[in-house]
Design a protein around this motif. Structure first.
Motif, short mmCIF file in Angstrom:
data_model
loop_
_atom_site.label_atom_id
_atom_site.label_comp_id
_atom_site.label_asym_id
_atom_site.label_seq_id
_atom_site.Cartn_x
_atom_site.Cartn_y
_atom_site.Cartn_z
N UNK A 1 16.70 15.45 42.07
CA UNK A 1 17.89 15.19 42.89
C UNK A 1 17.83 13.79 43.50
N UNK A 2 16.63 13.40 43.97
CA UNK A 2 16.46 12.07 44.53
C UNK A 2 16.70 11.00 43.47
N UNK A 3 16.26 11.26 42.26
CA UNK A 3 16.38 10.30 41.18
C UNK A 3 17.82 9.87 40.96
N UNK A 4 18.76 10.83 41.09
CA UNK A 4 20.17 10.57 40.78
C UNK A 4 21.00 10.17 41.99
N UNK A 5 20.36 9.88 43.13
CA UNK A 5 21.13 9.51 44.32
C UNK A 5 21.74 8.12 44.20
N UNK B 1 17.75 11.64 56.30
CA UNK B 1 16.62 10.70 56.32
C UNK B 1 15.52 11.17 55.38
N UNK B 2 15.25 12.49 55.37
CA UNK B 2 14.21 13.02 54.50
C UNK B 2 14.56 12.88 53.03
N UNK B 3 15.82 13.13 52.69
CA UNK B 3 16.22 13.14 51.28
C UNK B 3 16.56 11.76 50.73
#
Length: 312
Positions: A128-132, A240-242
């Motif tokens: 999920x982080x990769x595609x932010x 902030x975490x994500x």
């Protein structure tokens, strides 16, 4: 940020600044000739000579472009980002981008349908982080990485074409392995991994969807939190975490993205763009844009259009 204080009616605002359509490019796999559902597609492009695609967006899917050989420049919302193979260009859904390839570029294009991509991304928070955001991911961090990534691309291509039992499971397994390699090669460790739980990332993803729907309305953080049935503190912590950014920064980023699109693709005046985004006046919008981008709106527009003309 309270930027809405205009006495203009909604109808007057609509007349001043209608949304600027970003060019949408659909893939050949969506043409009527195929007449079949698809979730993942792999294409191979080998071209001699220089090739340029104008800034555009892809509706309903994300892309991974594996540049095996060659180099070029990616235009992301008006900013030039150089790349050189072996590398992977990761382009989320609706990301506005243009590509300029230099001579003898060998590339593989993996296209993933949006709903299917979301399903695969639930396997790991790092996906999920990769595609932010759009990324250029070098594959030179390990001597074996380019060959391994190429092997995954070919395996994915074979599974997609296969009619053997379990080919759907094989396709998902190959795609998962490919995304895992990209996640490991990306500096996601710069974000607080301990706090970036699956729940936090999903919450931040929901927040971004709400921003996309309401960013022109200047809603307070409390309003967003209420719509999501969480407290403002919980929303801040999740964002902030994500993503490493506060909720306010995410809202600002969406406003800047839309402002850039209007400046690049549209012919509206700076005043029209400012009112269309809900700002009280042009001066306030200009100060906001300069603080976030480092240039005034007029400077950004001139530089972006000069870059486009030079590349043509």
């Amino acid at each position: 940020m309270r930027h809405l204080a205009s006495n203009r009616s909604p109808r007057e605002r609509n007349l001043l600044a209608a949304p600027v359509p970003v060019p949408k490019v659909r893939l050949y796999v969506e043409t009527p000739e195929t007449q079949q559902s698809w979730f993942v597609n792999v294409g191979h492009v080998t071209e001699g000579g220089r090739r340029r695609t104008a800034p555009h967006a892809h509706p309903f899917y994300g892309q991974v472009i594996f540049v095996r050989i060659g180099k070029g420049v990616m235009n992301l919302e008006g900013s030039s980002v150089p790349f050189e193979g072996p590398c992977a260009l990761l382009l989320p859904n609706e990301c506005v981008h243009g590509l300029e390839y230099e001579i003898d570029v060998d590339r593989w294009v993996v296209t993933i349908e949006e709903t299917y991509l979301k399903q695969v991304n639930t396997k790991l928070p790092e996906f999920m982080q990769l595609w932010t955001e759009p990324r250029v991911i070098p594959l030179s961090y390990d001597a074996e990485a380019p060959a391994d990534f190429y092997g995954l691309i070919r395996r994915l291509e074979q599974e997609i074409r296969s009619k053997a039992a379990g080919h759907a499971v094989g396709t998902e397994a190959a795609l998962t392995s490919l995304l895992l390699m990209l996640a490991r090669g990306t500096r996601l460790d710069q974000i607080d991994q301990e706090g970036a739980t699956r729940k936090a990332i999903r919450l931040a993803d929901r927040f971004r969807e709400l921003i996309h729907q309401h960013y022109r309305e200047n809603l307070r953080l409390q309003h967003y939190a209420s719509m999501m049935a969480v407290s403002p503190a919980q929303l801040r912590a999740a964002c902030v975490a994500a993503t490493g950014l506060s909720p306010t920064k995410l809202i600002h980023a969406r406003l800047i993205t839309e402002a850039k699109r209007n400046l690049i693709f549209g012919d509206m005046s700076i005043e029209q763009i400012a009112y269309g985004l809900g700002f009280i006046d042009t001066a306030y919008f200009t100060r906001f844009f300069r603080k976030e981008v480092g240039q005034s709106p007029s400077q950004f527009r001139l530089a972006a259009r000069d870059h486009t003309h030079q590349a043509m």
